[in-house]
Motif scaffolding. Structure first.
Motif, short mmCIF file in Angstrom:
data_model
loop_
_atom_site.label_atom_id
_atom_site.label_comp_id
_atom_site.label_asym_id
_atom_site.label_seq_id
_atom_site.Cartn_x
_atom_site.Cartn_y
_atom_site.Cartn_z
N CYS A 166 74.14 32.99 -128.19
CA CYS A 166 73.93 34.26 -127.36
C CYS A 166 72.40 34.08 -127.21
CB CYS A 166 74.74 34.72 -128.56
SG CYS A 166 76.37 35.02 -128.67
N LEU A 167 71.95 34.32 -128.35
CA LEU A 167 70.16 34.20 -127.68
C LEU A 167 69.78 33.47 -126.37
CD1 LEU A 167 68.12 33.45 -131.03
CD2 LEU A 167 68.56 35.33 -130.52
N ILE A 168 70.17 32.33 -126.06
CA ILE A 168 69.88 31.89 -125.40
C ILE A 168 70.70 32.39 -123.39
CG2 ILE A 168 69.69 29.70 -123.54
CD1 ILE A 168 68.30 29.07 -126.10
N LYS A 169 71.75 32.59 -123.83
CA LYS A 169 71.92 33.69 -122.57
C LYS A 169 71.57 35.02 -122.80
CE LYS A 169 76.54 32.60 -121.78
NZ LYS A 169 76.76 31.98 -120.72
N GLY A 170 71.13 35.74 -123.89
CA GLY A 170 70.55 36.70 -123.71
C GLY A 170 69.33 36.74 -123.05
N CYS A 171 68.49 36.17 -123.66
CA CYS A 171 67.12 35.37 -122.86
C CYS A 171 67.38 35.35 -121.57
CB CYS A 171 66.58 34.01 -123.52
SG CYS A 171 64.50 34.20 -123.75
N ASN A 172 67.50 34.16 -120.97
CA ASN A 172 67.89 34.33 -119.39
C ASN A 172 68.18 34.99 -118.18
OD1 ASN A 172 67.91 31.08 -120.61
ND2 ASN A 172 70.02 31.48 -120.02
N PHE A 203 63.08 28.05 -115.87
CA PHE A 203 63.22 26.81 -116.51
C PHE A 203 62.77 25.84 -116.02
CE2 PHE A 203 67.73 28.66 -115.88
CZ PHE A 203 68.17 29.35 -117.02
N PRO A 204 62.30 24.85 -116.95
CA PRO A 204 62.22 24.76 -118.81
C PRO A 204 61.99 25.74 -119.89
CG PRO A 204 61.43 23.09 -117.80
CD PRO A 204 61.14 23.87 -116.67
N TYR A 205 61.86 26.14 -120.62
CA TYR A 205 61.52 26.61 -121.37
C TYR A 205 61.64 26.15 -122.85
CZ TYR A 205 65.14 30.54 -122.12
OH TYR A 205 66.50 30.57 -122.39
N LEU A 206 60.73 26.68 -124.00
CA LEU A 206 61.21 26.59 -125.46
C LEU A 206 61.32 27.77 -125.91
CD1 LEU A 206 61.00 23.29 -127.06
CD2 LEU A 206 58.76 24.54 -127.86
N LEU A 207 62.11 28.07 -126.47
CA LEU A 207 63.11 29.23 -127.68
C LEU A 207 62.22 28.65 -128.96
CD1 LEU A 207 63.25 32.05 -127.33
CD2 LEU A 207 65.84 31.20 -127.65
N VAL A 208 61.37 29.61 -129.61
CA VAL A 208 61.47 29.27 -130.80
C VAL A 208 61.70 30.68 -131.54
CG1 VAL A 208 59.66 29.33 -132.91
CG2 VAL A 208 58.98 27.53 -130.33
N LYS A 218 65.09 23.95 -126.65
CA LYS A 218 64.95 23.75 -125.12
C LYS A 218 66.16 23.70 -124.04
CE LYS A 218 63.76 19.35 -122.37
NZ LYS A 218 63.59 17.60 -121.83
N VAL A 219 65.49 25.10 -123.34
CA VAL A 219 66.66 25.14 -122.44
C VAL A 219 66.03 24.77 -120.91
CG1 VAL A 219 67.82 27.54 -122.09
CG2 VAL A 219 66.10 27.11 -124.16
N GLU A 220 67.29 23.77 -121.00
CA GLU A 220 66.83 23.54 -118.96
C GLU A 220 67.67 24.08 -118.14
OE1 GLU A 220 66.47 19.18 -119.23
OE2 GLU A 220 67.61 19.34 -121.29
N SER A 221 68.47 24.45 -118.47
CA SER A 221 69.87 25.19 -117.73
C SER A 221 70.29 26.21 -118.10
CB SER A 221 69.99 25.08 -116.65
OG SER A 221 71.39 23.83 -117.43
N GLU A 222 71.44 27.66 -117.23
CA GLU A 222 71.87 28.07 -117.62
C GLU A 222 72.95 27.55 -118.67
OE1 GLU A 222 72.07 31.89 -117.63
OE2 GLU A 222 71.30 31.44 -115.54
N LEU A 329 55.86 17.14 -126.67
CA LEU A 329 56.82 16.31 -126.45
C LEU A 329 58.09 16.20 -125.20
CD1 LEU A 329 57.51 13.47 -128.32
CD2 LEU A 329 58.76 14.76 -129.51
N HIS A 330 57.74 17.55 -124.64
CA HIS A 330 59.08 17.58 -124.05
C HIS A 330 57.88 18.12 -122.77
CE1 HIS A 330 62.66 16.34 -126.37
NE2 HIS A 330 62.17 17.00 -126.98
N ASN A 331 57.35 17.91 -122.30
CA ASN A 331 56.37 18.48 -121.13
C ASN A 331 56.80 20.19 -120.78
OD1 ASN A 331 54.51 18.31 -119.92
ND2 ASN A 331 55.76 16.32 -118.15
N LEU A 332 56.82 20.81 -121.89
CA LEU A 332 56.44 22.35 -121.64
C LEU A 332 56.28 23.00 -121.58
CD1 LEU A 332 59.88 22.63 -123.84
CD2 LEU A 332 60.11 22.22 -121.59
N ASP A 333 55.41 24.52 -120.73
CA ASP A 333 54.49 25.06 -121.06
C ASP A 333 54.78 26.24 -121.27
OD1 ASP A 333 55.17 25.93 -118.23
OD2 ASP A 333 53.59 24.86 -117.39
N LYS A 334 55.97 26.81 -121.07
CA LYS A 334 56.14 27.81 -121.59
C LYS A 334 57.15 28.05 -123.31
CE LYS A 334 58.27 29.02 -117.89
NZ LYS A 334 58.58 28.81 -116.25
N ILE A 335 56.72 28.55 -123.88
CA ILE A 335 57.12 28.89 -125.02
C ILE A 335 56.97 30.55 -125.91
CG2 ILE A 335 56.54 28.58 -127.38
CD1 ILE A 335 55.07 26.68 -127.06
N TYR A 336 58.55 30.80 -125.93
CA TYR A 336 59.03 31.82 -125.98
C TYR A 336 59.56 32.47 -127.95
CZ TYR A 336 59.51 32.76 -121.58
OH TYR A 336 59.29 32.55 -119.92
#
Length: 789
Positions: A166-172, A203-208, A218-222, A329-336
């Protein structure tokens, strides 16, 4: 039925208090029977509930977030061509205007404290009329705890959904639909919140998510995301240890203590360990070497404030370092960041921001979400609405029904932290058509529509807020006068006036309430408030009259243009475009003239224009370009009805067509001020075609295409345009974009970089803005730009 607001939002956003009655506040009813005499302004909170179709609920440790989908009936102005077969049409109006009811979809989200859950469920139960659903989707820890209560009260089966999904769906969903959703926190700047432009690719992003513990996803797609790590040291640790150290049981009070504390009294710093030698280590002496390190040697008592602050730093730094390591580690530059630990608290946002910045050496930014508290509820709702496919639509925030982001700085608003009984609201309207980027934007990821950020610029902010306040009585009068046959129009106009006035006061206090504050957002909020009280098109009669008058002059304007030599004609066409642009009821300097001098016309407007050289003048380069080969296809964003479109834009279109250039003429989908709408442009074009063979054959051969922009704003956001328009622009290989008018070419898009040639032209009809740009009122902007090869 429409529910109206009459709240006093001025002080506290839409902070609506349900006061527990003093006497039976917690009576002998197990759950605490609430005194039924409590005053609820619930129709202002649970708006439009009688049309609610589907529900979802997210119950956390202390807050409940309710989501529902409803249909809203509101009035729209429709224009329809008369059938003029053989009648004398000399004094007939050009077309008829009818006001019709239209049904649109709206999402409502409401956030309140768990102690009100029973009162709210009772209220919902009493007002549920025709819900289609037998199920309520539920998420959050409390979904288990309150399951029986919800089922008993609402008679709906509770269907539990996984919290993370639910969190990821809402965030997207938010990242895709709310342009100013994401912000970075900056403590010491004039505005705490720096909003980011949404990148077309989210995408992609990290949700903390920092709740009791910490989850890192780690969120890679819908639909593709994975839990990659976490920690048991999170918000619950801060709360629990804080309670043991300070004997303070309330989370908010603990943060309040921390915001007043000095951690250096408790923490051992690098300079305490190494003295002056820390320079040789390349470390700042003020860094924490050991959290709580001084407590081993000191024999004095530490203050609660200092211990709370030290604890906050300890936990934030730990989480920040962990998040950074996972991002690397996962080569991501967006952290929400989200979760109750963050939830708009400046103290925690500041420490997390510092920590991320430190550990990533400034390469990664800590980002926060304006509607972060709603992620779970939005996700649960989307899970339940899959058969309606909400993701195939675009949605927009309804400023009229949303509380906006409140600053929770304890020092700024001491009242704020005692927010028990406050209801926070957020509404989104489903847009008729999907919106996409203009394919010709040079770089959609860096495109910012607005020219001035009023959140940043205090002088400009003060000027424009005052400007909108001063114009408000006139707008309300105009709205009431536009519906002379409606008995309640004056009352609705007054409600509109109060609502918009309150919004302006909220924005004076908290300019970031709805994202970046701009002239565009002030205009859009006003349109939303007008629609809220059923004034869909206050200028419809003015536009009808002005279109009729301008059409009568069309042929003589064309004849005089055709009598000129080529070079003279090019200049006359541009001058005509600019003079047409003077006719803008949105500009006070103009509406005053138009009110007093009804005979003020096209020629008078030309005489008002600044003489060349203009304030911004690349006319000579444009003229040179016209001596070259014709453009393949021009996209023109039109501005006002009447003289502007008919005597300014259409002759210009006609010249382009004669050169062999195809033209896409884009007009607003819905009304705003006296801007021409798509449906009005169809009628105008049909009338012009009857007089002019060039326009007639171009329409017939589809060399002139009329399209809608997908917008109902006096400004223009090139990253949210009708998908059909974008497809046409690609198909026709458009190589020239013309943007006219102050709203579209100065307040927005003045700095917009495109892949093709562009022409931005406008007359500045506001003396403050003219002064700011170094000119006088009625100065001309004529900006012809060629992209660097």
């Amino acid at each position: 039925m429409h529910i109206h607001l009459h709240t006093d939002e001025a002080g506290r956003g839409a902070g609506l208090a349900f006061k527990m009655a003093e006497r039976g506040g917690r009576g002998s009813g197990g759950h605490g029977s609430l005194d039924k005499s409590i005053t609820l302004p619930p129709d202002e909170i649970f708006r439009n509930l009688e049309n609610a179709k589907r529900f979802a609920i997210d119950i956390g440790g202390s807050l409940t977030k309710l989501a529902y989908y409803s249909t809203v009936q509101h009035k729209v102005a429709r224009v329809r061509s008369f059938d003029h077969s053989g009648k004398d049409i000399e004094n007939e109006p050009l077309y008829e205007i009818s006001v019709q009811e239209e049904i649109t979809a709206r999402l409502h989200f409401i956030k309140f404290e768990n102690n009100y859950i029973e009162t709210c469920l009772d209220f919902i139960k009493d007002h549920l009329v025709n819900t289609e659903t037998q199920v309520i989707k539920a998420t959050g820890g409390g979904a288990y705890k309150f399951k029986d209560l919800i089922e008993k009260k609402l008679g709906l089966k509770v269907d539990k959904e996984d919290v993370m999904t639910c969190l990821i769906k809402g965030c997207n969903f938010l990242l895709r639909n709310i342009p100013h959703e994401v912000f970075a926190y900056q403590k010491d700047s004039d505005t705490e919140f720096r909003f980011q432009t949404n990148h077309p690719n989210i995408f992609p992003y990290l949700l903390v998510n920092i709740g009791s513990g910490v989850s890192i996803v780690k969120v890679e797609s819908e639909d593709k995301f994975e839990w990659i790590g976490g920690s048991s040291i999170g918000g619950g640790t801060f709360w629990g240890l804080g309670a043991l150290l300070t004997k303070t049981k309330k989370f908010d009070e603990l943060l309040q203590l921390a915001s007043k504390g000095q951690h250096t009294n408790v923490d051992m710093l690098v300079k305490d360990v190494y003295g002056g030698a820390c320079q040789t280590l390349g470390l700042s002496g003020n860094l924490i070497a050991s959290s709580f390190g001084k407590s081993t040697t000191a024999d004095k008592e530490f203050s609660k404030e200092d211990m709370a602050k030290s604890l906050l730093h300890m936990i934030s730094n730990d989480i920040g370092q962990l998040a950074c390591l996972y991002a690397k580690l996962h080569n991501l530059d967006k952290i929400y960041f989200g979760g109750f630990f963050i939830r708009g608290h400046p103290v925690t946002m500041r420490t997390i921001t510092f920590s991320i910045n430190f550990f990533s050496k400034g390469e990664v930014q800590a980002l926060f979400l304006r509607h972060e508290g709603y992620l779970g509820a939005i996700g649960a709702f989307l899970k339940g609405a899959e058969q309606d496919n909400p993701n195939q639509y675009s949605w927009g925030e309804n400023y009229a029904g949303s509380s906006g982001l409140m600053s929770t700085s304890p020092d700024v608003y001491p009242m704020q932290r005692t927010r028990s009984g406050t209801f926070d609201m957020f509404e989104m309207d489903r847009l008729e058509r999907p919106l996409v980027n203009l394919p010709l934007l040079k770089d959609p990821s860096t495109y910012i529509p607005d020219t001035v950020d009023l959140t940043d610029d205090a002088m400009a902010r003060k000027y424009w807020l005052t400007c909108f306040e001063e114009a408000l009585d006139g707008v309300a009068k105009r709205a009431a006068a536009s519906q002379p046959d409606s008995v309640d129009a004056p009352e609705r106009a007054e409600k509109f006036r109060q609502k918009y006035w309150n919004k302006l006061q909220t924005l004076r206090q908290q300019p970031f309430a709805y994202g970046t504050l701009t002239v565009r957002s002030l205009l859009d909020t006003r349109e939303h408030c007008l629609n809220e009280f059923n004034f869909p098109d206050p200028y419809s009669k003015v536009k009808q009259k002005e279109n009729g008058i301008a059409l009568k002059c069309f042929q003589s304007v064309i004849e005089s243009l055709d009598s000129l030599g080529w070079e003279e004609r090019q200049f006359a066409l541009v001058k005509g475009l600019l003079a047409g642009n003077v006719f803008d009821w949105g500009a006070k300097a103009v509406s005053d003239v138009l009110e007093c001098e009804p005979q003020f016309g096209f020629e008078e407007a030309k005489s008002k224009l600044q003489e060349r050289p203009w304030l911004e003048d690349s006319y000579s380069q444009w003229l040179e370009r016209l001596k070259g080969p014709p453009h393949k296809c021009a996209l023109i964003f039109a501005d006002n009805s009447g003289i502007d479109i008919i005597l300014g834009v259409f002759p210009f279109v006609r010249e382009l067509l004669s050169r062999g250039t195809e033209v896409i003429l884009a007009c607003n989908s819905g009304p705003a001020l006296n801007d021409v709408t798509y449906s009005e442009s169809l009628i105008v074009a049909e009338r012009i075609a009857a007089m002019d063979p060039v326009i007639q054959s171009a329409l017939k051969e589809e060399k002139l295409l009329l399209v809608q922009t997908g917008s109902s704003s006096p400004c223009l956001d090139l990253s949210r345009l009708d998908k059909g328009l974008a497809v046409l622009v690609r198909e026709r290989k458009t190589d020239l974009v013309i943007i006219e008018g102050m709203g579209r070419a100065i307040h927005t898009n003045y700095y917009a970089a495109l892949k093709c040639e562009s022409l931005k032209l406008a007359v500045i009809k506001n003396s403050w803005l003219a002064d700011r740009l170094g000119g006088k009122i009625f100065s001309v902007i004529f900006k012809y730009e060629v992209p660097c090869k």
